[in-house]
Each structure stands twice: as C-alpha cells, then as structure tokens.
Design a protein around this motif. Structure first.
Motif, mmCIF file in Angstrom:
data_model
loop_
_atom_site.group_PDB
_atom_site.id
_atom_site.type_symbol
_atom_site.label_atom_id
_atom_site.label_comp_id
_atom_site.label_asym_id
_atom_site.label_seq_id
_atom_site.Cartn_x
_atom_site.Cartn_y
_atom_site.Cartn_z
ATOM 1 N N LEU A 1 0.991 -1.668 0.010
ATOM 2 C CA LEU A 1 0.129 -0.187 -0.334
ATOM 3 C C LEU A 1 0.796 1.311 -0.032
ATOM 4 O O LEU A 1 0.691 2.072 0.323
ATOM 5 N N ALA A 2 2.200 0.950 0.100
ATOM 6 C CA ALA A 2 3.105 2.172 0.867
ATOM 7 C C ALA A 2 3.256 3.062 -1.064
ATOM 8 O O ALA A 2 3.200 4.969 -0.108
ATOM 9 N N ASN A 3 2.397 2.914 -1.725
ATOM 10 C CA ASN A 3 2.564 4.166 -2.970
ATOM 11 C C ASN A 3 0.858 4.285 -3.216
ATOM 12 O O ASN A 3 0.756 4.922 -4.215
ATOM 13 N N ALA A 4 -0.220 3.255 -2.698
ATOM 14 C CA ALA A 4 -1.331 3.852 -3.344
ATOM 15 C C ALA A 4 -1.566 5.338 -2.954
ATOM 16 O O ALA A 4 -1.466 5.922 -2.083
ATOM 17 N N PRO A 5 -2.394 6.034 -3.687
ATOM 18 C CA PRO A 5 -3.242 7.203 -3.478
ATOM 19 C C PRO A 5 -3.761 7.618 -2.108
ATOM 20 O O PRO A 5 -3.770 8.899 -1.347
ATOM 21 N N ASN A 6 -4.692 6.379 -1.872
ATOM 22 C CA ASN A 6 -5.420 6.629 -0.875
ATOM 23 C C ASN A 6 -5.531 4.787 -0.245
ATOM 24 O O ASN A 6 -5.611 4.017 -1.217
ATOM 25 N N SER A 7 -5.182 4.888 1.426
ATOM 26 C CA SER A 7 -5.645 3.276 1.901
ATOM 27 C C SER A 7 -6.243 3.660 3.196
ATOM 28 O O SER A 7 -5.956 4.807 3.859
ATOM 29 N N ALA A 8 -6.808 2.791 3.731
ATOM 30 C CA ALA A 8 -7.299 2.655 4.763
ATOM 31 C C ALA A 8 -7.890 1.328 5.405
ATOM 32 O O ALA A 8 -7.901 0.528 4.695
ATOM 33 N N ASP A 9 -6.497 1.053 6.812
ATOM 34 C CA ASP A 9 -7.535 -0.301 7.097
ATOM 35 C C ASP A 9 -7.601 -1.453 6.332
ATOM 36 O O ASP A 9 -7.465 -3.217 6.482
ATOM 37 N N GLY A 10 -5.668 -1.176 5.377
ATOM 38 C CA GLY A 10 -4.920 -2.408 4.256
ATOM 39 C C GLY A 10 -5.516 -2.466 3.340
ATOM 40 O O GLY A 10 -6.000 -3.128 2.430
ATOM 41 N N PHE A 11 -7.166 -1.306 2.832
ATOM 42 C CA PHE A 11 -7.320 -2.277 2.037
ATOM 43 C C PHE A 11 -6.832 -0.594 0.674
ATOM 44 O O PHE A 11 -6.545 0.383 1.283
ATOM 45 N N TYR A 12 -6.643 -0.682 -0.144
ATOM 46 C CA TYR A 12 -6.790 -0.209 -1.184
ATOM 47 C C TYR A 12 -8.228 0.905 -1.024
ATOM 48 O O TYR A 12 -8.835 0.673 -1.048
ATOM 49 N N MET A 13 -7.971 2.496 -1.704
ATOM 50 C CA MET A 13 -9.269 3.261 -1.297
ATOM 51 C C MET A 13 -8.995 3.753 -2.925
ATOM 52 O O MET A 13 -8.708 4.347 -2.950
ATOM 53 N N VAL A 14 -10.345 3.515 -3.843
ATOM 54 C CA VAL A 14 -10.150 4.197 -4.876
ATOM 55 C C VAL A 14 -12.156 4.578 -4.636
ATOM 56 O O VAL A 14 -13.183 4.688 -3.941
ATOM 57 N N PRO A 15 -12.427 5.612 -6.206
ATOM 58 C CA PRO A 15 -13.539 6.306 -6.157
ATOM 59 C C PRO A 15 -14.228 4.875 -6.487
ATOM 60 O O PRO A 15 -14.284 4.418 -6.965
ATOM 61 N N LYS A 16 -15.382 5.063 -5.692
ATOM 62 C CA LYS A 16 -16.374 4.665 -5.487
ATOM 63 C C LYS A 16 -16.985 3.751 -7.136
ATOM 64 O O LYS A 16 -17.522 5.199 -8.118
ATOM 65 N N VAL A 17 -17.254 2.631 -7.189
ATOM 66 C CA VAL A 17 -17.039 2.163 -8.807
ATOM 67 C C VAL A 17 -18.844 1.385 -9.026
ATOM 68 O O VAL A 17 -19.162 0.887 -10.211
ATOM 69 N N ILE A 18 -19.336 1.428 -7.488
ATOM 70 C CA ILE A 18 -21.186 0.941 -8.020
ATOM 71 C C ILE A 18 -21.932 1.956 -7.504
ATOM 72 O O ILE A 18 -20.868 3.349 -6.904
ATOM 73 N N GLU A 19 -23.322 2.406 -7.942
ATOM 74 C CA GLU A 19 -24.022 3.360 -7.879
ATOM 75 C C GLU A 19 -24.478 3.362 -6.256
ATOM 76 O O GLU A 19 -24.492 2.894 -5.912
#
Lengths: 95, 489
Positions: A77-95
C-alpha cells in the motif's frame, strides 16, 4: 487497414484515455500512418510459418508451488494514493 | 451429440411447449499453496492485502512465472473430464479496467486452452444419466475483491484473491432443465473434489458458475441467450434458470424479442435482472501475453498424471455395483462425496457390503444430516460401525439391538464388541434359555395357546412376549423356530 474517427474514439474509450474532439483528426492520421508502416510486413509470405515466440528456442520457465512472497500489506500500500485499514481506497465504482 | 435425443423437460407456455437450452461456465479455484503467477499465498481469509506480491499488485516491471502445480491440476482435471489435453497452449491478455484488476488485464487462455473437449456423465435423481459435453477448460487469474459498503464515496480493494489460479470449465449447450443444470454442477463438483484439484467450497467462492439460458420451440434453432453471472449456490442456479426461462417465454409469446445481455440473480426476490452497464458491448482485445512463452507439456508428464489419478465417482459406482452387489441407487449415494465412499469402504471391508451400505446410508447419514454434521466429523468412526456390522453378521446381536449399540457409540463411544460384552447386549441363541422362557409363557397363557393353534398369526403375540422377557436379546429366529415346534404349528 485504416481507422475512422469513430474507431479512434472507441479505442480511446477502451483504453480510458480522454481525447478531445479536436484531437481526433490528428490522432486518426497518426494511427493510420503507423498502420500503413506495419502493413508493409504483409508483403512477406509467411504461409506455414509458426509464429515466433522467442529468439532462442526455450521452454517457459516454471516454479514450484511454494509460498515465497506476500505478508507485507504496508509495502503493497506504500505507493497507493489512498488507503485505509489495509485496503486500497478508490473512487466508488458502483452507484 | 444430437440434442434432440436427450431427455428434455419441456415447459408449457401459453402457445405451446418450450425447450430450455443451458450452457455453463464454471470457475473453479485451483487447489494450490501459491498463486498462478506469483509466490503469494492462496489461503482464504487473510488480513486485507496480506497475500499479495508485487506481481499481484501489478507493479511496473514485475514478470509472471507460472506455478507448475497449477498446470498439473488443470491437466488432472482435464483427464478426469475424459478430455483432450493440449500439449501446447497459450496465455493471452484479456483487457478491461476495474479497480480490483490492477494489471488492467486478466491473464487467461483464449484460442488455445490447455484442455479441449471432454464429457461429464450426470446422474439424475430418478436414476437416469445424461451426458453433458465439455467444450474446453482453461487456466486464468482470479481478480481481487472490491468492498463497497465500508465508505460512503470510496470502494475498498483487497487483492488477496488477485492472481489465484482458476480453471474455467465451459460446457456445451447440452443441458435441458434446471434439474439437469443442478445435477451437472453437483457432479462436476464431485469430480473436482475426488481429483483434489478444487475444494468445491461454494460458500467461499471456490466454485462459481455463469449460466447461459435460452429457450426455443422443440426442434428449432437456438434462441438468443442471456447470461446469469456469478452463481455460487446450486439451489439458486436451479431457481434462476426456472425464473429466466419463464421470463423469456413470456416475452416471446407476447411478441417481443430477447436482448442478449448479462443478468444477475437476486436470491431474496427469486428473480433475475439486467446488469445496468450494458451500453457498451465487451471488447476484451485479447492478444498473446508477451511475458509468457507457450505452455508446452510432454506426453510423458500427461501419462504420469493419468496413471496417478484416483478412482473417480463413475468408476467407483460401477465397482460398488459390479463387485459388491449394491444397487445403482445406493452406489450413487455412497460415491457422491469421496469421504462417504472412503468411510463406506472401511466399514464394508471384509464384511457384508449390502448391510454396510444400508447402515451408512440410513442410520449414519440420517443421523449426520439431523445433527448437521459432515461425515468427516462423525462421532462414530468407520472402524466402530464396521464392528457393529460384524456383530450383526456373526449374529452376536440383532438388528434392533444394533441400533441401541449405535446410539451408545454415538453418544459415549467405545469398542462395539467390548460394549456388547460389558452391557450384556449379546443375542441369546442358547436354545435352553429361550426354551425356558417359552415354556413359561405357554404354561401361563393357555388361552393364547388355543388362539395360536386356531390362527397361526396369533403366534406373534408369543414372539413379542418372548423377546420382551429376554430384554430384546433373544434371537428372533430361534424364538420363532422353538415356538413353532412347542406349539405344534
């Protein structure tokens, strides 16, 4: 083989590349020039010739089934723009 | 294969009969310690992103190296499906964008899969069998997992599953009803579990199916199909097909046409519905993965794997019927799960196989089902049940006492033969002792003696009384024989 403006738009969309309308004509010209260049290969007769997969004859390297990697979520996760609780966080992909 | 010769289950519509045509793509997770192209663990349920290597996270410059055991597992599966093994196959990139697919493509096999055509013989409840053709089996990477409910505006991505090896097993459109479809997945799962190539755990997603459903008038060309994605329950597969077939029939009968589309099954409502993002037809732009050379297998490697295959359910069933004299129904029941078949074989070894089958199918399975236990965690071991069968076989105990003994083994455990001895459960075959009981009954019940002489059926009263007086331990056969002679019947 040549591409038209709609094909350029479709390829851009499939590649998730934002292309402005006024760029389409220029890109179409570039793509068609590349295709024409590669098309010269069509002059070579390759009937019965197997596609070459490597320069020297070699078999695909295989590895034994053993766990040799992983167990370092921080590094992943070191290079991920956003992460939380061990997850990669990305803009929501479902409505 | 001629589809019209297959037993069909027609569905009645408003305007006549309809045939449903089903093909399936089953994604089976390969049983392996590490991933298809990286050394990260495949273990289920790790902390988020703890089973991820730089390859799985698709960091620039990382190269895939194939896991030889995953290849062997695919070949074993192909052999178990009586399929053609392709000694040369090619990995391709299937390109699409989704956050849980960091590479931007899935490594799969497109035109040249590792396994070609095969077949599965499917057993139906009524004892019939239907053969479903296998089109192909190929190896591919699983994707990661997106979690959408952790944050209001963000999706959370866990790549633990990213890169785990899957076998996609594609059937021919040979399936003709929801019942066939459920039986097909059940049988395929059984074969995979026998082979040890997939654990078949549908709750954990180790086995998932995409189901292609279309309808047509019997004998007509194939109709337009809809694909129901990502089914992970055999029961839901049946429900989804029933719903989808009726939905399509209604549309066509009302003069409409079926749109080819991807649908999802909603178990809560028991219906399928269209996935919204269908405006763009998929264009995966497959091309051979330049990071991977073609996969070449030697004939001797395939022959070695074939020689080492375990006995599969169909062969085991044939052996149980042919060598042990079991009925096809009983044999089918016993071989469905390898654990049950192994248990049965331990129980039956050197003993009465039919009796052993009865006990495993009725007493043991019945009790296990009631308590929701798998046979692997049965409180009564195969050796213990074998002991019970032996005691029945050598007439030490009656079938009725055997049930009591089974109950004791279930709740308290112990050695069957020791228990019979220490608790005095042995069947009384001593004719003197039984004779004494009967003499006593005859002396005290002269009226019943007269009745029995008039109507031999009334003798059953004496049998009952004698069994009761012996605490259920008298041999019923000895009681019958002695009564007949003493009553002069």
């Amino acid at each position: 083989m040549s591409v038209d403006a709609d094909t350029v738009r479709r390829i851009a969309r499939l590649a998730r590349i934002a292309v402005k309308d006024d760029e389409i004509e220029h890109l179409k010209g570039e793509l068609n020039a590349m295709l024409a260049f590669v098309e010269q290969l069509g002059e070579v007769n390759v009937d019965g010739v197997e596609p070459m997969t490597s320069v020297t004859p070699m078999a695909m390297r295989q590895r034994a089934d053993a766990v040799t990697d992983g167990d370092d979520p921080e590094a992943m996760l070191a290079n991920a723009p956003n992460s939380a609780d061990g997850f990669y966080m990305v803009p929501k992909v479902i409505e | 294969m001629n589809a019209q010769q297959k037993p069909s289950r027609l569905i009645k519509g408003e305007t006549g009969d309809w045939e449903v045509v089903i093909g399936m793509e089953v994604h089976a997770q390969v049983t392996s310690k590490s991933k298809l192209f990286s050394g990260a663990s495949t273990e289920f349920g790790g902390a988020p992103n703890s089973h991820v290597s730089l390859v799985d996270a698709a960091m620039p410059g990382m190269l895939p190296v194939i896991n030889e055991e995953c290849v062997r597992q695919a070949v074993r599966t192909g052999l178990g499906l009586k399929a053609k093994i392709n000694l040369r196959s090619v990995f391709d990139r299937k390109n699409y964008f989704y956050p849980d697919l960091p590479q931007g493509y899935q490594i799969s096999q497109y035109k040249q899969p590792v396994v070609g055509e095969g077949e599965v013989v499917v057993d139906l409840d009524n004892g019939e069998t239907v053969t479903v053709g296998i089109e192909r089996l190929h190896l591919e990477q699983d994707a990661g997992k997106s979690v959408h409910d952790r944050h209001p505006s963000m999706s959370a991505v866990d790549l633990n599953r990213s890169g785990v090896a899957l076998m996609e097993i594609v059937s021919k459109p040979d399936i003709r009803s929801s019942e066939h479809a459920m039986a097909y997945v059940t049988k395929l799962r059984s074969i995979l579990r026998y082979l040890g190539t997939c654990d078949g755990d549908m709750e954990k997603g180790s086995l998932r199916a995409d189901v292609n459903v279309s309808v047509r008038r019997p004998g007509e060309a194939l109709g337009t199909r809809c694909e129901i994605k990502n089914m992970n329950s055999i029961r839901f597969i049946g429900q989804a097909i029933e719903y989808e077939a009726r939905r399509q029939i209604e549309i066509i009968e009302d003069g409409g046409a079926i749109d080819q589309e991807t649908r999802l099954f909603d178990p809560a409502r028991g219906e399928t519905r269209s996935m919204r993002s269908k405006e763009e037809a998929h264009d995966y732009r497959y091309f051979p993965d330049p990071d991977l050379l073609p996969l070449e297998l030697s004939p001797s490697m395939v022959a070695d794997l074939k020689a080492a295959l375990p006995e599969l359910p169909d062969e085991k069933k044939a052996r149980f019927v042919g060598d042990l004299g079991l009925s096809a129904y009983d044999a089918g029941h016993l071989v469905a799960e390898r654990e049950t078949a192994d248990y049965f074989e331990t129980v039956a070894k050197g003993r009465d196989a039919k009796l052993a089958a009865n006990w495993v199918i009725n007493e043991l399975s019945g009790r296990l089902n009631k308590e929701g236990l798998a046979i692997a965690s049965s409180p009564v071991s195969a050796a213990q049940l074998g002991g019970v069968i032996e005691l029945i076989g050598d007439k030490t105990i009656s079938g009725k006492i055997a049930k009591d003994l089974f109950e004791i083994l279930w709740t308290e455990g112990g050695d069957p033969r020791e228990l019979v001895k220490s608790r005095g459960m042995a069947q009384v075959t001593d004719l003197g002792a039984i004779g004494g009981i009967i003499d006593d009954l005859i002396a005290k019940n002269t009226d019943k003696v007269e009745q029995a002489k008039a109507n031999p059926k009334a003798m059953m009263w004496f049998v009952g009384q004698a069994m009761k007086a012996s605490g259920g331990k008298a041999s019923p056969q000895a009681v019958n024989d002695l009564l007949k002679s003493k009553l002069g019947l």
